[in-house]
Enzyme design. Structure first.
Site, PDB file in Angstrom:
ATOM      1  N   GLU A   4      54.864   8.813 -16.460  1.00 36.56           N
ATOM      2  CA  GLU A   4      55.964   7.804 -16.792  1.00 36.56           C
ATOM      3  C   GLU A   4      55.553   6.356 -16.579  1.00 36.56           C
ATOM      4  O   GLU A   4      53.905   5.743 -16.334  1.00 36.56           O
ATOM      5  CB  GLU A   4      57.179   7.793 -15.447  1.00 36.56           C
ATOM      6  CG  GLU A   4      57.741   8.801 -15.446  1.00 36.56           C
ATOM      7  CD  GLU A   4      58.395   8.486 -14.099  1.00 36.56           C
ATOM      8  OE1 GLU A   4      58.295   7.308 -13.100  1.00 36.56           O
ATOM      9  OE2 GLU A   4      59.533   8.999 -14.059  1.00 36.56           O
ATOM     10  N   ASP A  10      62.000  -1.909  -7.860  1.00 33.95           N
ATOM     11  CA  ASP A  10      60.910  -1.369  -6.895  1.00 33.95           C
ATOM     12  C   ASP A  10      60.880  -2.426  -6.422  1.00 33.95           C
ATOM     13  O   ASP A  10      61.090  -3.128  -5.777  1.00 33.95           O
ATOM     14  CB  ASP A  10      59.395  -1.608  -8.236  1.00 33.95           C
ATOM     15  CG  ASP A  10      60.101  -0.880  -9.252  1.00 33.95           C
ATOM     16  OD1 ASP A  10      59.888   0.313  -9.512  1.00 33.95           O
ATOM     17  OD2 ASP A  10      60.247  -1.224 -10.886  1.00 33.95           O
ATOM     18  N   TYR A  58      66.512  12.064 -13.720  1.00 36.29           N
ATOM     19  CA  TYR A  58      66.034  11.705 -12.934  1.00 36.29           C
ATOM     20  C   TYR A  58      67.169  11.238 -11.680  1.00 36.29           C
ATOM     21  O   TYR A  58      67.593  10.648 -11.858  1.00 36.29           O
ATOM     22  CB  TYR A  58      65.821   9.886 -13.436  1.00 36.29           C
ATOM     23  CG  TYR A  58      64.218   9.334 -11.993  1.00 36.29           C
ATOM     24  CD1 TYR A  58      64.247   9.679 -10.941  1.00 36.29           C
ATOM     25  CD2 TYR A  58      62.796   9.257 -13.411  1.00 36.29           C
ATOM     26  CE1 TYR A  58      63.424   9.088 -10.314  1.00 36.29           C
ATOM     27  CE2 TYR A  58      61.881   8.518 -11.744  1.00 36.29           C
ATOM     28  CZ  TYR A  58      62.007   8.494 -11.084  1.00 36.29           C
ATOM     29  OH  TYR A  58      61.619   8.260 -10.122  1.00 36.29           O
TER      30      TYR A  58
END
Length: 277
Positions: free
Chosen positions: A49, A60, A189
């Site tokens: 990734e 994040d 994912y």
């Protein structure tokens, strides 16, 4: 069969599971990013990734936020990220996916010749899909693009043999899981827990439950990420998922490195440690 599908099929036939590392493009610089891609491939990664740095990475945690800040100081754009992928392709055929927020992709796709009086700008997703494919990108994961709004983008990617990977979370309803299953390709994912990226001492039990729920709706491989930082956590994820994603722990090694060469060495050592399980 896409390169991503092929590598998942290969490890499944071999009775193995996958390791998917995340790095931020341009951290510490683009030349080192290319070297990190090659080193991670040699260390046992099955897919990489490659994060596209962004000024507001809301999904994040602090470690990857700082990586984006460091990368953005170099003043490059997506064109240079794709050039880095193309250069790495000369040394490895490992599948690479872009992990991005939608804004940097929209900036790249903006049609500069569009009518300025139009209420909405025109975006040339074909440009991104074509150039990403030519550079050697295999798929794209857009953290803030929901399936309901992804049809045009997805069509452009399909036309250029790129997989579109979607995120699912423990809070996802069955209806949403089914929607993602119908529209995703490559793999799905699964976010291990609610919240942002970042290493954790313990994995959430919700991850295993989520993977079981996803499998009711899709035969695609499932990778689990967010919070994985230790070999025993990787091994535990391998019990029930097809691959484990490790991001913040790897990015932290880059942050602590004394030099670009040290970053490559540290990341390679950690990756081999994680894969050894």
């Amino acid at each position: 069969m896409s390169r991503i599908a092929a590598v998942f099929d290969k490890i499944k036939r071999g009775g193995k599971k996958g390791f998917i590392p995340f790095i931020t493009a341009g951290d510490p610089d683009l030349e080192t990013t290319g070297k990190l891609i090659v080193e991670l491939a040699l260390a046992g990664a099955m897919v990489i990734e490659l994060g596209v740095p962004f000024t507001d990475p809301m999904a994040d945690g602090p470690v990857i936020q700082r990586a984006s800040e460091r990368a953005l100081r170099h003043g490059f754009g997506l064109t240079e990220v794709l050039q880095t992928v193309a250069q790495a392709r000369e040394q490895t055929d490992i599948p690479i996916i872009l992990f991005s927020y939608f804004n940097p992709l929209l900036q790249f796709c903006a049609n500069e010749g569009a009518d300025e009086t139009s209420a909405l700008p025109a975006f040339r997703f074909e440009k991104l899909a074509s150039e990403a494919n030519q550079a050697g990108v295999d798929g794209i994961l857009v953290t803030d693009l929901v399936p309901e709004e992804a049809s045009v983008f997805a069509a452009a990617l399909r036309a250029h043999d790129l997989d579109l990977i979607f995120l699912v979370a423990p809070t996802s309803t069955d209806e949403r899981l089914q929607m993602v299953a119908e529209r995703a390709s490559g793999f799905i994912y699964a976010v291990s827990r609610a919240g942002v990226t970042g290493a954790r001492e313990k994995m959430s039990a919700e991850a295993e439950k989520l993977v079981r729920r996803v499998r009711k709706f899709s035969d695609l491989p499932v990778a689990v990420g967010f919070g994985i930082s230790k070999p025993e956590q990787v091994t535990d994820v391998w019990r029930y998922a097809d691959a484990a994603v490790v991001g913040s722990a790897i990015v932290a090694e880059i942050e602590q490195a004394r030099s670009a060469a040290d970053a490559v060495s540290r990341v390679g050592q950690l990756a081999r440690h994680l894969v050894s399980g």
